[in-house]
Design an enzyme around this catalytic site. Structure first.
Site, PDB file in Angstrom:
ATOM      1  N   HIS A   1      -6.433  -7.185  -0.509  1.00 22.81           N
ATOM      2  CA  HIS A   1      -6.401  -5.949  -0.820  1.00 22.81           C
ATOM      3  C   HIS A   1      -5.398  -5.450  -1.819  1.00 22.81           C
ATOM      4  CE1 HIS A   1      -7.306  -6.363   3.778  1.00 22.81           C
ATOM      5  NE2 HIS A   1      -8.083  -5.344   3.483  1.00 22.81           N
TER       6      HIS A   1
ATOM      7  N   HIS B   1       0.888  -1.406  -0.102  1.00 21.72           N
ATOM      8  CA  HIS B   1       0.032  -0.053   0.203  1.00 21.72           C
ATOM      9  C   HIS B   1       0.668   1.265  -0.158  1.00 21.72           C
ATOM     10  CE1 HIS B   1      -3.775  -2.213   0.390  1.00 21.72           C
ATOM     11  NE2 HIS B   1      -3.358  -2.678   1.683  1.00 21.72           N
TER      12      HIS B   1
ATOM     13  N   ASP C   1      -4.631 -12.766   3.377  1.00 19.09           N
ATOM     14  CA  ASP C   1      -5.916 -12.225   3.788  1.00 19.09           C
ATOM     15  C   ASP C   1      -7.134 -12.597   3.314  1.00 19.09           C
ATOM     16  OD1 ASP C   1      -4.580 -10.431   2.272  1.00 19.09           O
ATOM     17  OD2 ASP C   1      -4.797  -8.883   3.484  1.00 19.09           O
TER      18      ASP C   1
END
Length: 318
Positions: free
Chosen positions: A165, A126, A247
């Protein structure tokens, strides 16, 4: 050839407040899983500290200098954003995470190792060129890609990201560079709210395959077979890097993609098979997310097990 395992105790020094998902126990669970007898053949190495020159290839000078200059006392925290927290050991941990990638890439490209896994934290995908965010300080996988180009003269480097993500940071750093390819499969809608198919990069070098919550393994595997693997085949990378977030597991508390260990093992195998054709099996993977400790440990073990099974493909081709 062996599979390398790069890590460092400093990665345990990145401490977060009680209740934060990105906690020390994540890495201790991973390392404990990799102590099983089947993982004894791993070539274990301590990660060096990434130096400033490595960091500023991927990040703005101002961001790097601000983070390196932070002085945080014992037991204190600095809040970078709503999700991202730093403690006294955080910068050192992030530099080890980035250094693990650069050292692993050196080892794989110079020949002693067939492939490698970096068991590190904090995660990195990120972190954008000018901003730390989403639990991430420095973007280890992007730093590794640019290190491979600067030090080994590679011209086509790919990153595949199967964290649940979207890796907005890696996309940001790669977006305007046609020699860097980024492919991501991720849950959408979900943090950070990026990763739509129309985000294509300057030369079609960005490929996003968002999946709806609850999609499960069939949709995940189809994303690889129908989109990611064909695009990689066309790009034909000289080095394949993997942002290995776990995840997307059905037990994870932060998302709902409903995968299991066999899905991660399958994806790893397909990437290794492709890499054997594109780049002599040269694969370096780094840990990203995964917040249920048991699922994270089991998924990482499944991922590394497949890397080990494929570590000799370069030897077989030589």
């Amino acid at each position: 050839m062996s599979t390398g395992l790069f890590t460092h105790p400093d990665c345990l020094g990145h401490v977060t407040p009680p209740g934060h998902p990105e906690r020390v126990e994540r890495l201790t669970a991973v390392l404990a899983a990799l102590e099983a007898d089947e993982f004894r053949p791993l070539a274990r190495r301590e990660a060096p500290l990434a130096d400033r020159a490595d960091l500023v290839r991927a990040h703005d000078d101002g961001l790097v200098d601000r983070l390196l200059a932070l002085e945080i006392g014992p037991g204190a925290f600095v809040q970078i954003d709503g999700d991202t927290v730093m403690s006294a050991g955080s910068v050192q941990a992030a530099r080890r995470a980035a250094g693990a990638m650069t050292a692993a890439i050196d080892a794989v490209l110079s020949g002693p190792m067939g492939n490698a896994f970096c068991a590190v934290r904090p995660p990195g995908h990120h972190a954008e060129r000018r901003a730390a965010m989403g639990f991430c300080l420095f973007n280890s996988v992007a730093i590794g890609a640019l290190h491979a180009r600067a030090h080994h003269g590679l011209t086509r480097i790919a990153v595949v990201d199967f964290d649940v993500h979207h890796g907005n940071g890696t996309q940001d750093i790669f977006f305007d560079d046609p020699d860097l390819f980024y492919a991501s499969t991720h849950q959408s809608p979900l943090y950070p709210g990026t990763g739509y198919p129309e985000e294509r990069g300057i030369a079609g070098n960005i490929l996003n395959v968002p999946l709806r919550p609850g999609s499960g393994g069939i949709a995940f595997r189809a994303a690889f077979e129908n989109a990611i693997l064909p695009a990689l085949d066309q790009f034909s990378p000289q080095l394949l890097l993997v942002s290995a977030g776990f995840d997307a597991h059905r037990a994870d508390p932060l998302a709902q993609l409903e995968l299991n260990e066999s899905d991660f093992a399958w994806a790893t195998q397909r990437l290794c098979e492709g890499a054997s054709q594109w780049c002599e099996g040269r694969v370096v993977s780094t840990l990203e997310g995964g917040y249920d400790l048991a699922a994270l440990a089991a998924s990482t073990a499944a991922h590394v097990r497949v890397l080990m099974q494929n570590s000799n493909c370069r030897l077989a081709q030589s």
